[in-house]
Design a protein around this motif. Sequence first.
Motif, short mmCIF file in Angstrom:
data_model
loop_
_atom_site.label_atom_id
_atom_site.label_comp_id
_atom_site.label_asym_id
_atom_site.label_seq_id
_atom_site.Cartn_x
_atom_site.Cartn_y
_atom_site.Cartn_z
N ALA A 151 0.52 -0.96 -0.11
CA ALA A 151 -0.11 -0.18 0.75
C ALA A 151 0.17 1.26 -0.06
O ALA A 151 1.81 1.02 1.31
N GLY A 152 0.28 2.30 -0.62
CA GLY A 152 1.21 2.94 -1.52
C GLY A 152 2.74 3.07 -2.03
O GLY A 152 2.80 5.22 -1.60
N ASP A 153 2.64 2.51 -1.86
CA ASP A 153 3.96 2.11 -3.20
C ASP A 153 3.78 2.69 -4.85
O ASP A 153 2.96 2.14 -5.17
N ILE A 154 4.35 3.82 -4.95
CA ILE A 154 3.83 3.77 -6.63
C ILE A 154 5.53 3.55 -6.89
O ILE A 154 5.97 2.94 -7.08
N PRO A 155 4.62 2.96 -8.30
CA PRO A 155 5.03 2.03 -9.30
C PRO A 155 6.55 1.82 -9.73
O PRO A 155 7.50 1.45 -9.52
N HIS A 156 6.18 3.44 -10.39
CA HIS A 156 7.91 3.57 -10.93
C HIS A 156 8.68 4.80 -10.42
O HIS A 156 7.56 5.61 -10.16
N SER A 157 9.82 5.29 -10.24
CA SER A 157 10.35 6.81 -9.93
C SER A 157 11.64 6.70 -10.93
O SER A 157 12.59 5.45 -11.05
N LEU A 158 12.09 7.67 -11.47
CA LEU A 158 12.76 8.56 -12.63
C LEU A 158 12.88 9.47 -12.29
O LEU A 158 11.69 10.23 -12.74
N ALA A 159 14.09 10.30 -11.62
CA ALA A 159 14.29 11.40 -11.41
C ALA A 159 15.04 12.40 -12.63
O ALA A 159 16.06 11.17 -13.01
N SER A 160 14.40 13.18 -13.51
CA SER A 160 15.38 14.14 -13.93
C SER A 160 16.24 15.27 -13.08
O SER A 160 16.14 15.64 -12.06
N ILE A 161 18.02 14.72 -13.07
CA ILE A 161 18.57 15.14 -12.31
C ILE A 161 19.22 16.60 -13.19
O ILE A 161 20.61 17.30 -12.28
N GLU A 162 18.69 16.89 -14.25
CA GLU A 162 18.75 18.35 -14.72
C GLU A 162 19.32 19.34 -14.26
O GLU A 162 19.87 20.78 -14.48
N LYS A 163 18.25 19.65 -13.97
CA LYS A 163 17.58 20.83 -12.94
C LYS A 163 19.60 21.13 -11.69
O LYS A 163 20.10 22.12 -11.24
N ALA A 164 19.71 20.11 -10.84
CA ALA A 164 20.62 19.98 -10.68
C ALA A 164 21.95 20.03 -11.25
O ALA A 164 22.93 21.14 -10.42
N LYS A 165 22.22 19.51 -12.26
CA LYS A 165 23.64 19.70 -12.66
C LYS A 165 23.47 21.38 -13.11
O LYS A 165 25.15 21.67 -13.04
N LYS A 166 22.04 21.53 -13.61
CA LYS A 166 22.88 22.96 -14.23
C LYS A 166 23.21 24.36 -12.70
O LYS A 166 23.54 24.89 -13.08
N LEU A 167 21.79 23.96 -11.90
CA LEU A 167 22.25 24.71 -11.32
C LEU A 167 23.12 24.77 -9.82
O LEU A 167 23.81 25.69 -9.18
N LEU A 168 22.99 23.48 -9.96
CA LEU A 168 24.57 22.73 -8.28
C LEU A 168 25.54 22.89 -9.38
O LEU A 168 27.38 22.06 -8.55
N ASN A 169 25.82 22.69 -10.46
CA ASN A 169 27.11 21.39 -10.97
C ASN A 169 27.21 20.34 -10.34
O ASN A 169 27.74 19.38 -10.29
N TYR A 170 25.82 19.14 -10.34
CA TYR A 170 26.00 17.83 -9.82
C TYR A 170 26.46 17.04 -11.28
O TYR A 170 25.67 17.30 -11.89
N ASN A 171 27.33 15.69 -10.16
CA ASN A 171 27.69 15.41 -11.24
C ASN A 171 27.99 13.92 -10.93
O ASN A 171 28.75 13.48 -9.77
N PRO A 172 27.21 13.17 -10.35
CA PRO A 172 26.77 11.71 -9.33
C PRO A 172 27.72 11.07 -9.93
O PRO A 172 28.17 10.66 -11.38
N GLU A 173 28.74 10.47 -8.70
CA GLU A 173 30.26 9.65 -9.58
C GLU A 173 29.42 7.94 -9.12
O GLU A 173 30.28 7.23 -10.42
#
Length: 328
Positions: free
Chosen positions: A287-309
């Motif tokens: 109960a309460g689980d969402i079927p699929h989860s996938l993040a866009s990380i474009e905002k963090a890349k653009k504004l924070l220079n995020y680059n997951p290793e």
Amino acid sequence: MMVQIENKIILVTGGAGFIGSNLCEYLLSQRNKVICLDNFATGKTSNIQHLLSNPNFTLIVGDIRNLSDCHKAVSGVDYILHEAALGSVPRSINDPITSNDVNVSGFLNMLVAARDAKVKKFIYAASSSTYGDSEALPKVENTIGKPLSPYAITKYVNELYADIFFHTYGLNTIGLRYFNVFGRKQDPNGAYAAVIPKFVMQLMKYESPIINGDGNYSRDFTYIDNVIQMNVLAMLTENPEAMNTVYNTAFGDRTTLNNLMEYLKKHMSQYDEKIASVEVIHGPNRAGDIPHSLASIEKAKKLLNYNPEFSMKDGLKEAVDWYWNNLK
């Protein structure tokens, strides 16, 4: 290469928990002074035992539901990393009142204390559960649906409160919507254990792991070091456009539970070949689980220079190695 932050005074609430203790450890390695506030409801002394002798580490045993504890903990700090919360969708369904007390009332106490202490920035653990019933993939920060659990409601309310505290009191906040974080020190035991450490421990014992549903639900599994990077980048940013908003904190890829189990068995059977033949059981959807989860990380890349290793596979190898060496 992990980003550097030095010579700051940083409060980590929930600092004895899985994410919090990893943050404390990293920040201390960068010559910062770290204050940990924890009531040990879910945090563990063992996570921070090795830090207690460090002169730059201060442990305050206290509760975010107590405003005076919050005021005491924030005194003189530059930044707050607010990780303290009662996680778990099923826990919130079983006990919505306690989840709300900790995640909403406790959060508000921390905001008030941060405002009163005039901290530079308040960075808090938001959640991918905020996307609720929105079916859009990938998840983009400004498109959310209706929450599907009491836990999801509490984490959305956090975002609303943070926004109000910026507009009303000028407190700079950044929310990090964590997507299925995993890695070293994540607790494999208890009714609300996260799926990866739980599966690892079951496979170690040759117990059949139970996958909820047919195993085709997918998640953006995110290794702990990517989360540490995001927290540090959020502290460091001076860009006004990058503050007082929320960011997906993820790798930006999704893995089904069936694929996760396949990767775990493959990697763990290098330690013990019998693990390859452990049978997997499928149970009902939760109960309460969402079927699929996938993040866009474009905002963090653009504004924070995020680059997951760390990809999910790279992180999984690190995590399994840690569990095998520490819990076997």
